[in-house]
Design an enzyme around this catalytic site. Structure first.
Site, PDB file in Angstrom:
ATOM      1  N   HIS A 286      43.158  34.581  43.767  1.00 20.74           N
ATOM      2  CA  HIS A 286      42.389  35.808  43.962  1.00 20.74           C
ATOM      3  C   HIS A 286      41.777  35.876  45.359  1.00 20.74           C
ATOM      4  CE1 HIS A 286      38.920  33.277  42.454  1.00 20.74           C
ATOM      5  NE2 HIS A 286      38.312  33.912  43.452  1.00 20.74           N
TER       6      HIS A 286
ATOM      7  N   GLU B 258      40.416  39.550  40.870  1.00 23.04           N
ATOM      8  CA  GLU B 258      40.982  38.594  39.933  1.00 23.04           C
ATOM      9  C   GLU B 258      42.422  38.968  39.562  1.00 23.04           C
ATOM     10  OE1 GLU B 258      39.218  36.058  39.474  1.00 23.04           O
ATOM     11  OE2 GLU B 258      37.123  36.480  39.035  1.00 23.04           O
TER      12      GLU B 258
ATOM     13  N   ASP C 150      43.580  30.538  41.417  1.00 24.45           N
ATOM     14  CA  ASP C 150      44.444  31.527  40.768  1.00 24.45           C
ATOM     15  C   ASP C 150      44.908  32.599  41.748  1.00 24.45           C
ATOM     16  OD1 ASP C 150      42.122  32.961  41.154  1.00 24.45           O
ATOM     17  OD2 ASP C 150      41.786  33.450  39.044  1.00 24.45           O
TER      18      ASP C 150
ATOM     19  N   ASP D 199      32.145  40.398  49.326  1.00 26.52           N
ATOM     20  CA  ASP D 199      31.667  40.595  47.957  1.00 26.52           C
ATOM     21  C   ASP D 199      30.224  40.147  47.789  1.00 26.52           C
ATOM     22  OD1 ASP D 199      32.175  37.859  48.216  1.00 26.52           O
ATOM     23  OD2 ASP D 199      34.036  37.969  47.080  1.00 26.52           O
TER      24      ASP D 199
END
Length: 270
Positions: A143, A148, A141, A72
């Site tokens: 990801h 996400e 979380d 990314d």
């Protein structure tokens, strides 16, 4: 799925680095058929990168015939910015090993046409026959990359808006000022990662324990994108003891038992 449980972060990093080096050496890559490696950024892989640099300097593994694709990049952040993932990779890894600059691939978050940039990235991955080993880390979380919670598990490389939680978490790299953190990114998709022939995820620390639980024992769901790794035929998670805090005792003992002969990183290069 394999779960490699190590006592601490240093042990996780050493195991992961030796595993990557062993895979590269076993492939015996050439300029015509390079080994294709997917690379993450963030704090989780830093120890692994340092260990790989050491293995490279000792002549144990070469990156001359390795092609990399990063996961990314932020949108709108100049690549020369100290917190761009371009800078991260060159400062922490690429400039310290014998990789050819033309063999490194990082998404351009400043491209005039971001959709075209994402499509180009996917096509370039395909041109190399896909990714042999995609390395990664996860957020609290769950990801993967910037996929996400709520991201499609079949998604490909695209532009994504960052959640408030991710922006707050990443603000530690931007003087703890959330206003300095880019709000969007370009990221490979969950489907892009799952298309790799092998996936290895590093998970460390108590703050990742809930995510590891969902990765190993939870249901497959887009709300915990790491859970998609359960569908991969060659998925590996390398974690430290702290990250296993929410696993069932039986799960912990099961993986410690079946992987007992594979926990010494030195054995991976024999």
């Amino acid at each position: 799925m394999r779960l490699i449980i190590q006592p601490d972060y240093q042990s996780v990093s050493q195991w992961a680095a030796h595993y990557v080096a062993a895979k590269i050496k076993a492939a015996n890559p050439t300029p015509e058929k390079p080994f294709v490696l997917g690379c993450p950024t963030g704090s989780s892989p830093l120890g692994m990168y340092k260990a790989l640099i050491d293995l490279n300097k000792k002549g144990i593994v070469s990156f001359q015939n390795v092609v990399t694709f990063n996961m990314d990049e932020y949108v709108g952040l100049p690549k020369e910015h100290p917190e761009s993932y371009y800078s991260f990779m060159w400062n922490n890894f690429f400039s310290h090993i014998d990789i050819k600059p033309e063999n490194t691939n990082i998404l351009n978050g400043n491209a005039a046409d971001l959709d075209a940039e994402c499509a180009r990235y996917e096509e370039k991955i395909k041109s190399y026959g896909g990714i042999d080993l995609f390395m990664g880390g996860i957020g609290p979380d769950g990801h993967i990359a910037f996929n996400e919670p709520g991201s499609s598990l079949s998604s490909r490389t695209r532009q994504k808006t960052l959640t408030t939680d991710t922006i707050i978490a990443n603000s530690r790299f931007f003087d703890n000022d959330i206003n300095k953190v880019p709000k969007t990114s370009l990221t490979v998709g969950v489907g892009t990662v799952l298309s790799a022939r092998e996936v290895m995820i590093i998970v460390n620390g108590h703050n990742k324990a809930r995510a590891l639980y969902h990765a190993v024992e939870g249901a497959i769901t887009q709300m915990w994108t790491i859970s998609a790794l359960q569908m991969h035929e060659k998925g590996i998670i390398v974690c430290d003891d702290a990250a296993t805090a929410e696993l069932k005792v039986g799960t912990y003992r099961y993986f410690k038992d079946i992987e007992a002969d594979h926990l010494d990183p030195q054995s991976l290069l024999k």
